[in-house]
Design a protein around this motif. Sequence first.
Motif, PDB file in Angstrom:
ATOM      1  N   HIS A  72      -1.461  -2.340  -4.824  1.00  0.00           N
ATOM      2  CA  HIS A  72      -1.953  -3.712  -4.766  1.00  0.00           C
ATOM      3  C   HIS A  72      -0.852  -4.676  -5.200  1.00  0.00           C
ATOM      4  O   HIS A  72      -0.241  -4.501  -6.261  1.00  0.00           O
ATOM      5  CB  HIS A  72      -3.170  -3.870  -5.676  1.00  0.00           C
ATOM      6  CG  HIS A  72      -3.801  -5.211  -5.593  1.00  0.00           C
ATOM      7  ND1 HIS A  72      -4.595  -5.603  -4.533  1.00  0.00           N
ATOM      8  CD2 HIS A  72      -3.724  -6.281  -6.423  1.00  0.00           C
ATOM      9  CE1 HIS A  72      -5.014  -6.849  -4.726  1.00  0.00           C
ATOM     10  NE2 HIS A  72      -4.486  -7.282  -5.863  1.00  0.00           N
ATOM     11  N   ILE A  73      -0.586  -5.676  -4.365  1.00  0.00           N
ATOM     12  CA  ILE A  73       0.328  -6.755  -4.739  1.00  0.00           C
ATOM     13  C   ILE A  73      -0.488  -7.730  -5.570  1.00  0.00           C
ATOM     14  O   ILE A  73      -1.341  -8.448  -5.055  1.00  0.00           O
ATOM     15  CB  ILE A  73       0.926  -7.452  -3.500  1.00  0.00           C
ATOM     16  CG1 ILE A  73       1.767  -6.465  -2.688  1.00  0.00           C
ATOM     17  CG2 ILE A  73       1.750  -8.669  -3.925  1.00  0.00           C
ATOM     18  CD1 ILE A  73       2.285  -7.021  -1.368  1.00  0.00           C
ATOM     19  N   ASN A  74      -0.246  -7.703  -6.873  1.00  0.00           N
ATOM     20  CA  ASN A  74      -1.012  -8.562  -7.770  1.00  0.00           C
ATOM     21  C   ASN A  74      -0.491  -9.994  -7.754  1.00  0.00           C
ATOM     22  O   ASN A  74      -1.264 -10.936  -7.867  1.00  0.00           O
ATOM     23  CB  ASN A  74      -0.974  -7.997  -9.195  1.00  0.00           C
ATOM     24  CG  ASN A  74      -2.108  -8.521 -10.033  1.00  0.00           C
ATOM     25  OD1 ASN A  74      -3.259  -8.437  -9.628  1.00  0.00           O
ATOM     26  ND2 ASN A  74      -1.788  -9.069 -11.190  1.00  0.00           N
ATOM     27  N   LEU A 115      -3.731  -7.010  -1.160  1.00  0.00           N
ATOM     28  CA  LEU A 115      -3.522  -8.189  -1.992  1.00  0.00           C
ATOM     29  C   LEU A 115      -4.772  -9.047  -1.932  1.00  0.00           C
ATOM     30  O   LEU A 115      -5.602  -8.889  -1.037  1.00  0.00           O
ATOM     31  CB  LEU A 115      -2.276  -8.977  -1.556  1.00  0.00           C
ATOM     32  CG  LEU A 115      -2.136  -9.474  -0.121  1.00  0.00           C
ATOM     33  CD1 LEU A 115      -2.953 -10.724   0.140  1.00  0.00           C
ATOM     34  CD2 LEU A 115      -0.672  -9.778   0.165  1.00  0.00           C
TER      35      LEU A 115
END
Length: 158
Positions: A72-74, A115
């Motif tokens: 996951h791209i936080n 994301l």
Amino acid sequence: MNLIEKKTGERLNGVVEKVSKSDLKRIKKEKYFGFDWNLEADNQLYKIRLTKSKEILGILSLIDYPKEFRIHINLIESSKKYRGKDKSILNIPGCLIAFTCKMAFKNGNEGFVSLTPKTELVEYYNKTYGFLQFGTQMAVLEEISESLIQKYIGDEEI
């Protein structure tokens, strides 16, 4: 990395590396980024820079969800100098996203990257990078991840 100098169209050599504690101090002091990246310190933080420079062009915060087979791209951010129509270097976010896709393949996640965008960025992530919407999240899977890697990284190792 497929970083491009906007004025000349020249390809620039870049590298993605882990963010160090000294990088976090420098980021906070220089104020080239809008987010407080110290709040992301528990996540995996990566920076992109030109190989011949220490200047940080962009930063990425990742969370690995191995049970869900995804990364996951936080948070992702380009330096203020490299945003908008006046930016001098192109593809900073694309290279960071492609780096994440490549990492997702390396981890056995078949390129699954997610994301949670701000509402106004949903269309941008879809049109620019091919992210598909799943409720409040967006994601790229195997085929789209592979195309992002080819476009922004090529055969370079991470």
